[in-house]
Motif scaffolding. Structure first.
Motif, PDB file in Angstrom:
ATOM      1  N   THR A  49      45.344 -16.989  -4.051  1.00  0.00           N
ATOM      2  CA  THR A  49      44.865 -15.734  -3.172  1.00  0.00           C
ATOM      3  C   THR A  49      46.333 -15.066  -2.653  1.00  0.00           C
ATOM      4  O   THR A  49      47.091 -15.780  -2.331  1.00  0.00           O
ATOM      5  CB  THR A  49      43.511 -15.928  -2.509  1.00  0.00           C
ATOM      6  N   PRO A  50      46.125 -13.819  -2.297  1.00  0.00           N
ATOM      7  CA  PRO A  50      47.069 -13.420  -1.236  1.00  0.00           C
ATOM      8  C   PRO A  50      47.302 -14.177  -0.028  1.00  0.00           C
ATOM      9  O   PRO A  50      48.479 -14.301   0.605  1.00  0.00           O
ATOM     10  CB  PRO A  50      46.652 -12.170  -0.988  1.00  0.00           C
ATOM     11  N   GLN A  51      46.073 -15.089   0.616  1.00  0.00           N
ATOM     12  CA  GLN A  51      46.524 -15.767   1.472  1.00  0.00           C
ATOM     13  C   GLN A  51      46.802 -17.234   1.235  1.00  0.00           C
ATOM     14  O   GLN A  51      46.929 -17.943   2.093  1.00  0.00           O
ATOM     15  CB  GLN A  51      44.971 -15.778   2.344  1.00  0.00           C
ATOM     16  N   GLY A  52      47.179 -17.422   0.167  1.00  0.00           N
ATOM     17  CA  GLY A  52      47.417 -18.809  -0.204  1.00  0.00           C
ATOM     18  C   GLY A  52      46.602 -19.513  -1.388  1.00  0.00           C
ATOM     19  O   GLY A  52      45.467 -18.953  -1.706  1.00  0.00           O
ATOM     20  N   GLU A  53      46.643 -20.885  -1.312  1.00  0.00           N
ATOM     21  CA  GLU A  53      45.482 -21.479  -2.282  1.00  0.00           C
ATOM     22  C   GLU A  53      44.167 -21.616  -1.680  1.00  0.00           C
ATOM     23  O   GLU A  53      44.196 -21.984  -0.451  1.00  0.00           O
ATOM     24  CB  GLU A  53      46.360 -22.905  -2.716  1.00  0.00           C
ATOM     25  N   ARG A  54      43.145 -21.516  -2.492  1.00  0.00           N
ATOM     26  CA  ARG A  54      41.890 -21.641  -1.987  1.00  0.00           C
ATOM     27  C   ARG A  54      41.128 -22.367  -3.164  1.00  0.00           C
ATOM     28  O   ARG A  54      41.686 -22.461  -4.360  1.00  0.00           O
ATOM     29  CB  ARG A  54      41.470 -20.008  -1.737  1.00  0.00           C
ATOM     30  N   TYR A  55      39.909 -22.640  -2.971  1.00  0.00           N
ATOM     31  CA  TYR A  55      39.200 -23.302  -3.756  1.00  0.00           C
ATOM     32  C   TYR A  55      37.748 -22.766  -3.985  1.00  0.00           C
ATOM     33  O   TYR A  55      37.071 -22.211  -3.052  1.00  0.00           O
ATOM     34  CB  TYR A  55      39.116 -24.699  -3.232  1.00  0.00           C
ATOM     35  N   THR A  56      37.236 -23.118  -5.210  1.00  0.00           N
ATOM     36  CA  THR A  56      35.717 -22.442  -5.398  1.00  0.00           C
ATOM     37  C   THR A  56      35.168 -23.303  -6.390  1.00  0.00           C
ATOM     38  O   THR A  56      35.730 -24.101  -7.273  1.00  0.00           O
ATOM     39  CB  THR A  56      35.763 -20.966  -5.945  1.00  0.00           C
ATOM     40  N   ARG A  57      33.770 -23.334  -6.341  1.00  0.00           N
ATOM     41  CA  ARG A  57      32.962 -23.796  -7.451  1.00  0.00           C
ATOM     42  C   ARG A  57      32.428 -22.942  -8.521  1.00  0.00           C
ATOM     43  O   ARG A  57      31.677 -23.247  -9.438  1.00  0.00           O
ATOM     44  CB  ARG A  57      31.740 -24.562  -6.746  1.00  0.00           C
ATOM     45  N   ASN A  58      32.835 -21.442  -8.215  1.00  0.00           N
ATOM     46  CA  ASN A  58      32.360 -20.528  -9.203  1.00  0.00           C
ATOM     47  C   ASN A  58      33.337 -20.621 -10.399  1.00  0.00           C
ATOM     48  O   ASN A  58      34.404 -19.813 -10.246  1.00  0.00           O
ATOM     49  CB  ASN A  58      32.344 -19.028  -8.398  1.00  0.00           C
ATOM     50  N   GLY A  59      32.845 -20.974 -11.553  1.00  0.00           N
ATOM     51  CA  GLY A  59      33.832 -20.838 -12.797  1.00  0.00           C
ATOM     52  C   GLY A  59      33.657 -20.105 -13.583  1.00  0.00           C
ATOM     53  O   GLY A  59      33.978 -19.852 -14.815  1.00  0.00           O
TER      54      GLY A  59
END
Length: 245
Positions: free
Chosen positions: A100-110
């Motif tokens: 993301t523009p704010q850096g690495e992020r995480y999600t369970r939405n595949g």
């Protein structure tokens, strides 16, 4: 304002916050990868309000209710079949890493899509990360396949491996978007199984949330009624004292 009114007001404030969280859970019951939230409350003891002082030595403490933040239910949601080759679900623990523009992020939405430039992205246009960075498909590539261990291949051969991470503690994960989280010290997830053509639904239990919504609404109304009755008692007491005088 009397102590009873202050205590009631503190409880109403937390109930209003809880109503907001429940309403948000219900609104996202169909959001893929969404994680339900629950309000945390704590007791705060303070001396009774006095006109000129707060004498902790002689006054009996009064208990107030305070909002102590919220906690996320990180249990997995139900996996549903979509048949789309760019949809992927994690069967077990783990998070997809996205840029993301704010850096690495995480999600369970595949629920992923392929952008016009060939980049595999989330529905919010955030590139999905492999262990070597974003996945970019070349023109003419077809037959996208994602194996259970995250290995990606197309008609032109191997393309890398999806980056799936996990965290040692739930407290290391903080929500920063509808289905996006940030976390500290991400490590490679152990033994996750990826399922192509499926997505993970929200883990919100609609019936439970609606029951909570009714319960909290009734509690709010009950406290409002109690505060009104307390105020009426005070007014009646003042009127009777005036009549005696």
């Amino acid at each position: 304002m009397e102590n009873a009114q202050l205590v009631g007001l503190s409880r109403q404030v937390t109930l209003r916050r809880e109503l907001d969280l429940i309403a948000n859970n219900v609104a996202n019951v169909d959001t893929m990868g969404f994680k339900a939230q629950t309000l945390l409350m704590k007791e705060q003891k303070l001396p009774p309000a006095r006109e000129n002082s707060f004498d902790r030595r002689s006054d009996r403490p009064v208990s107030f209710v305070l909002d102590d933040g919220n906690v996320y239910d990180l249990k997995p949601g139900q996996m549903v079949q979509t048949g789309n080759e760019t949809d992927v679900a994690i069967d077990g623990k783990g998070w997809f890493a996205v840029q993301t523009p704010q850096g690495e992020r995480y999600t369970r939405n595949g629920s992923f899509v392929i952008r016009a430039d060939g980049t595999l992205v989330t529905r919010d246009n955030n590139p999905v990360l492999t262990e070597a960075g974003p996945l970019v498909l070349q023109p003419g590539e077809a037959n996208l396949t994602i194996a259970g261990d995250g290995q990606i291949s197309t008609s032109q051969g191997a393309k890398g491996k999806l980056r799936v991470v996990d965290f040692a503690r739930q407290s290391d994960v903080k929500k920063v978007g509808e289905t996006l989280f940030e976390g500290q010290n991400p490590q490679a997830a152990t033994l996750p199984r990826l399922v192509q053509g499926q997505v993970e639904k929200s883990n919100v239990r609609a019936v439970v949330e609606m029951s909570r919504l009714i319960e909290v609404s009734r509690n709010y109304q009950a406290i409002a009624q109690w505060m009104s009755q307390t105020d009426d008692l005070r007014k009646n007491a003042i009127e009777k004292l005036a009549q005696v005088a």
